[in-house]
Design an enzyme around this catalytic site. Structure first.
Site, PDB file in Angstrom:
ATOM      1  N   HIS A 158       5.829  -5.147   8.596  1.00  0.00           N
ATOM      2  CA  HIS A 158       5.850  -6.544   9.037  1.00  0.00           C
ATOM      3  C   HIS A 158       6.048  -7.490   7.858  1.00  0.00           C
ATOM      4  CE1 HIS A 158       3.714  -5.602  13.100  1.00  0.00           C
ATOM      5  NE2 HIS A 158       5.028  -5.542  13.192  1.00  0.00           N
ATOM      6  N   SER A 175       1.961  -5.306   3.352  1.00  0.00           N
ATOM      7  CA  SER A 175       3.411  -5.178   3.520  1.00  0.00           C
ATOM      8  C   SER A 175       4.193  -6.220   2.733  1.00  0.00           C
ATOM      9  CB  SER A 175       3.778  -5.251   5.015  1.00  0.00           C
ATOM     10  OG  SER A 175       3.118  -6.315   5.647  1.00  0.00           O
ATOM     11  N   SER A 191      -0.941  -7.736  10.883  1.00  0.00           N
ATOM     12  CA  SER A 191      -2.370  -7.751  11.213  1.00  0.00           C
ATOM     13  C   SER A 191      -3.231  -7.819   9.963  1.00  0.00           C
ATOM     14  CB  SER A 191      -2.730  -6.499  12.018  1.00  0.00           C
ATOM     15  OG  SER A 191      -4.124  -6.410  12.218  1.00  0.00           O
ATOM     16  N   CYS A 219       0.858  -1.184   0.000  1.00  0.00           N
ATOM     17  CA  CYS A 219       0.000   0.000   0.000  1.00  0.00           C
ATOM     18  C   CYS A 219       0.897   1.238   0.000  1.00  0.00           C
ATOM     19  CB  CYS A 219      -0.908   0.003   1.218  1.00  0.00           C
ATOM     20  SG  CYS A 219       0.002   0.090   2.787  1.00  0.00           S
ATOM     21  N   HIS A 279      -0.143  -4.817  19.449  1.00  0.00           N
ATOM     22  CA  HIS A 279       0.263  -4.483  18.080  1.00  0.00           C
ATOM     23  C   HIS A 279       0.926  -3.109  18.095  1.00  0.00           C
ATOM     24  CE1 HIS A 279      -0.016  -3.288  13.849  1.00  0.00           C
ATOM     25  NE2 HIS A 279      -0.082  -4.571  13.579  1.00  0.00           N
ATOM     26  N   GLU A 298       0.919  -0.600  16.176  1.00  0.00           N
ATOM     27  CA  GLU A 298       0.052   0.544  15.866  1.00  0.00           C
ATOM     28  C   GLU A 298      -0.804   0.927  17.068  1.00  0.00           C
ATOM     29  OE1 GLU A 298      -3.757   1.764  13.162  1.00  0.00           O
ATOM     30  OE2 GLU A 298      -2.374   0.300  12.273  1.00  0.00           O
ATOM     31  N   CYS A 307      -8.139   1.764   7.030  1.00  0.00           N
ATOM     32  CA  CYS A 307      -7.615   2.472   5.861  1.00  0.00           C
ATOM     33  C   CYS A 307      -8.141   1.875   4.558  1.00  0.00           C
ATOM     34  CB  CYS A 307      -6.087   2.497   5.879  1.00  0.00           C
ATOM     35  SG  CYS A 307      -5.308   0.993   5.301  1.00  0.00           S
TER      36      CYS A 307
END
Length: 318
Positions: free
Chosen positions: A48, A276, A232, A19, A132, A134, A203
């Site tokens: 990740h 990722s 995730s 992304c 996590h 984030e 997102c």
């Protein structure tokens, strides 16, 4: 005479893979290495994915868990795409480090929205997964106790927020769209006056990849998700594929991990990749399947992505 390979039809989900936020984070490390040479320190995995991390290590990136592991040598320090608690840049400034923040701009938006709600006196529910990076980064934007983490529907049914305080919620950007909708519905039912976020926090890339895997899962005997077990959004893709009708969904980090015999007896296999995972790893999986099958490929694209995030300005080489 060599026996003919059995036919296998592959549905390639689109969008898949990198992304804009991941692409930006990787480019920040690469550009810092070009400008300043090795080492460039990176706090936590930039994204990740071991293939990406090892590629950057080969170029001279040094990955650390905490800033305490970084020497005072003037070389750049990059914060990962997942975002960091406020204490991290504060420590870097106190040590006069040269740091670059590779936090995804969409994660940064969640951080700023959390600050705005807190400034208005609201208590924030954060829907996400404990531990996590984030979630750690988002909770670290506000004073302790200003935010309550909700991991699942059961937690949403049990949570007891502070009394007499206006409530709102936000989410980790990489969650299951369907799971999150269930949690939000429970919160709305329990707290009818809860303030809605200005915008969806999950997102666009997560939403698009889940929609794409749903489109291929319903037609597939097996779905292969290319991604890391600590990613995730990749883990969610495998879960979404199973719920969307795929009899089986597996996750592999790269082609060498895949046993092509898994596809024996399958007519159609769906393939996608977490945000990722670079496209080269998808091609590895395809090549692995071609070792055993006569593969035909069909693209199943549900959305077109044209988002690009600029990298931050960097100072000249010292």
């Amino acid at each position: 005479m060599i026996p003919e390979k059995p036919a296998l039809h592959v549905l390639l989900a689109g969008p898949r893979g990198f992304c804009a936020g991941v692409d930006r984070a990787v480019r920040i490390v690469e550009e810092a290495l070009k400008r300043h040479g090795a080492p460039v320190y990176v706090r936590h995995e930039i994204v990740h994915n071991r293939f990406v991390v090892e590629g950057l290590e080969h170029l001279g990136a040094v990955f650390v868990d905490e800033l305490s592991e970084v020497p005072d040598d003037g070389q750049p320090v990059v914060f990962s795409a997942h975002g960091v608690p406020k204490s991290v840049p504060a420590e870097a400034k106190q040590r006069e480090m040269y740091f670059l923040d590779a936090t995804c701009p969409l994660v940064s938006k969640v951080h700023r929205e959390a600050e705005r709600h807190h400034a208005r006196g609201r208590h924030l529910f954060l829907i996400g997964h404990e531990g996590h990076p984030e979630v750690v980064g988002t909770m670290g934007q506000l004073p302790e106790g200003a935010m309550t983490l909700i991991e699942d529907a059961e937690a949403a049914r049990r949570v007891q927020p502070p009394e007499g305080v206006e409530l709102t919620y936000t989410t980790q950007t990489t969650l299951s769209v369907d799971d999150t909708a269930e949690i939000v519905a429970i919160l709305r039912d329990r707290f009818p006056d809860i303030t809605e976020p200005a915008k969806e926090s999950i997102c666009y890339a997560t939403t698009n990849r889940q929609a794409a895997v749903k489109a291929v899962a319903a037609r597939s005997d097996l779905v292969i998700v290319v991604g890391a077990p600590n990613s995730s959004n990749s883990v969610r893709l495998r879960e979404v594929a199973e719920r969307a009708g795929a009899p089986r969904a597996v996750m592999v980090q790269r082609g060498a991990e895949l046993d092509p015999m898994l596809a024996d007896g399958c007519v159609t296999v769906g393939i996608t990749a977490g945000a990722s995972a670079p496209e080269i790893l998808v091609q590895e999986v395809l090549d692995r399947l071609r070792e055993r099958f006569a593969v035909s490929v069909e693209d199943v694209t549900v959305a077109t992505e044209d988002v690009i995030f600029r990298i931050p300005p960097m100072r000249a080489h010292a």
